[in-house]
Design a protein around this motif. Sequence first.
Motif, PDB file in Angstrom:
ATOM      1  N   ARG A 170       0.827  -1.216   0.000  1.00 40.11           N
ATOM      2  CA  ARG A 170       0.000   0.000   0.000  1.00 40.11           C
ATOM      3  C   ARG A 170       0.857   1.260   0.000  1.00 40.11           C
ATOM      4  O   ARG A 170       0.500   2.248  -0.638  1.00 40.11           O
ATOM      5  CB  ARG A 170      -0.943  -0.006   1.206  1.00 40.11           C
ATOM      6  CG  ARG A 170      -1.940   1.154   1.202  1.00 40.11           C
ATOM      7  CD  ARG A 170      -2.918   1.081   2.342  1.00 40.11           C
ATOM      8  NE  ARG A 170      -3.884  -0.005   2.187  1.00 40.11           N
ATOM      9  CZ  ARG A 170      -5.013   0.108   1.493  1.00 40.11           C
ATOM     10  NH1 ARG A 170      -5.315   1.245   0.864  1.00 40.11           N
ATOM     11  NH2 ARG A 170      -5.839  -0.925   1.412  1.00 40.11           N
ATOM     12  N   ALA A 228       0.028   4.325  -2.645  1.00 42.08           N
ATOM     13  CA  ALA A 228      -0.866   5.253  -1.938  1.00 42.08           C
ATOM     14  C   ALA A 228      -1.203   6.471  -2.790  1.00 42.08           C
ATOM     15  O   ALA A 228      -2.356   6.923  -2.835  1.00 42.08           O
ATOM     16  CB  ALA A 228      -0.230   5.683  -0.618  1.00 42.08           C
ATOM     17  N   ARG A 229      -0.221   7.016  -3.478  1.00 39.31           N
ATOM     18  CA  ARG A 229      -0.468   8.199  -4.309  1.00 39.31           C
ATOM     19  C   ARG A 229      -1.395   7.867  -5.473  1.00 39.31           C
ATOM     20  O   ARG A 229      -2.305   8.637  -5.795  1.00 39.31           O
ATOM     21  CB  ARG A 229       0.863   8.743  -4.833  1.00 39.31           C
ATOM     22  CG  ARG A 229       0.762  10.033  -5.626  1.00 39.31           C
ATOM     23  CD  ARG A 229       2.124  10.491  -6.094  1.00 39.31           C
ATOM     24  NE  ARG A 229       3.047  10.636  -4.968  1.00 39.31           N
ATOM     25  CZ  ARG A 229       4.347  10.898  -5.121  1.00 39.31           C
ATOM     26  NH1 ARG A 229       4.882  10.987  -6.328  1.00 39.31           N
ATOM     27  NH2 ARG A 229       5.110  11.029  -4.052  1.00 39.31           N
ATOM     28  N   ALA A 247      -4.932   7.468  -4.221  1.00 35.33           N
ATOM     29  CA  ALA A 247      -5.538   8.758  -3.900  1.00 35.33           C
ATOM     30  C   ALA A 247      -5.935   9.531  -5.152  1.00 35.33           C
ATOM     31  O   ALA A 247      -6.961  10.226  -5.169  1.00 35.33           O
ATOM     32  CB  ALA A 247      -4.570   9.586  -3.054  1.00 35.33           C
ATOM     33  N   SER A 248      -5.145   9.406  -6.215  1.00 35.18           N
ATOM     34  CA  SER A 248      -5.433  10.151  -7.445  1.00 35.18           C
ATOM     35  C   SER A 248      -6.438   9.452  -8.351  1.00 35.18           C
ATOM     36  O   SER A 248      -6.935  10.048  -9.303  1.00 35.18           O
ATOM     37  CB  SER A 248      -4.134  10.375  -8.221  1.00 35.18           C
ATOM     38  OG  SER A 248      -3.636   9.143  -8.745  1.00 35.18           O
TER      39      SER A 248
END
Length: 299
Positions: free
Chosen positions: A245, A249-250, A253-254
């Motif tokens: 993860r 993560a980025r 999120a996007s």
Amino acid sequence: MADLAHLRTFLAVYRAGSITAGAAQVGLSQPTVTTQLQMLERRLGRPLFDRLPRGVAATAAAHELAARLAGPMDALEAIAGGAEPEAALPEPPVLLAGPAELLAARVVPALAPLVADGVRLTLTAGLTDDLLAGLRAGTYDLVVATTRPRGRTVLAEPLADEEFVLVAAPAVARRIDTERLRAGDPAALAGLPLLSYAADLPILRRYWRHVFDTRLTAEPALIVGDLRAVLAGVVAGAGVSVVPRYLCARELASGAVTALLEPEDPPINTAFLARRPGSSPRRHVERVRRHLLLAARDW
């Protein structure tokens, strides 16, 4: 005890970076210097230099020995010669190794303040088994390991847990029967390419066993030995994979990738920080170790 003359010769070669230049500094012939270094290496039981086409490269054992010798030897030289000691030898680089992805995403950012404060680092990426063998041989000072080291030759401290996530690009996710998948049927992914960093699908197999309670028997469509590249393939729509993860993560999120499942009990893996026991660590090695353990609390 090693002969002080041999230690003086070693320090001269270490600082000069070559046997020829070191021999000139101590006023000995090159064959004599070579013989003294060989005798010192036999006494220590470890190689001190790797011979290169031009000069020599210090090993981890040489860095450690030089750090212990520099101050006392310079003081002795000053007393014997009535001169001021040379400038103190900088502490040698901390030799740290681990998985490329973890080094890039976690370790380097965490250690940036220490580098700015004068700590020197040499980082090496590789597979855990190979890196632990190097640690035992004295090639590295510290190793970030993705499996718990076994045996008494290595001390290991838990560093951080990494959670694994099953991911796909949104366009690929729309082709999946998510209700069937959430009901625990991995057959919902049949026909989709699997992307892996190794041919035996180690992370995917672990995910299938933990989440679906079944054995994965598929073959990978893409194999690339870097999880960052695996994730890039997922983002580009090449197929499905399982990645840590922290690494995605980025993208999560996007919206560049979608987590296909969010199980209550996700599979995790513990990373360990390993070092050799039995000797007092150099000051900068200990600083790096403590800083990493503290920084990992927020990972």
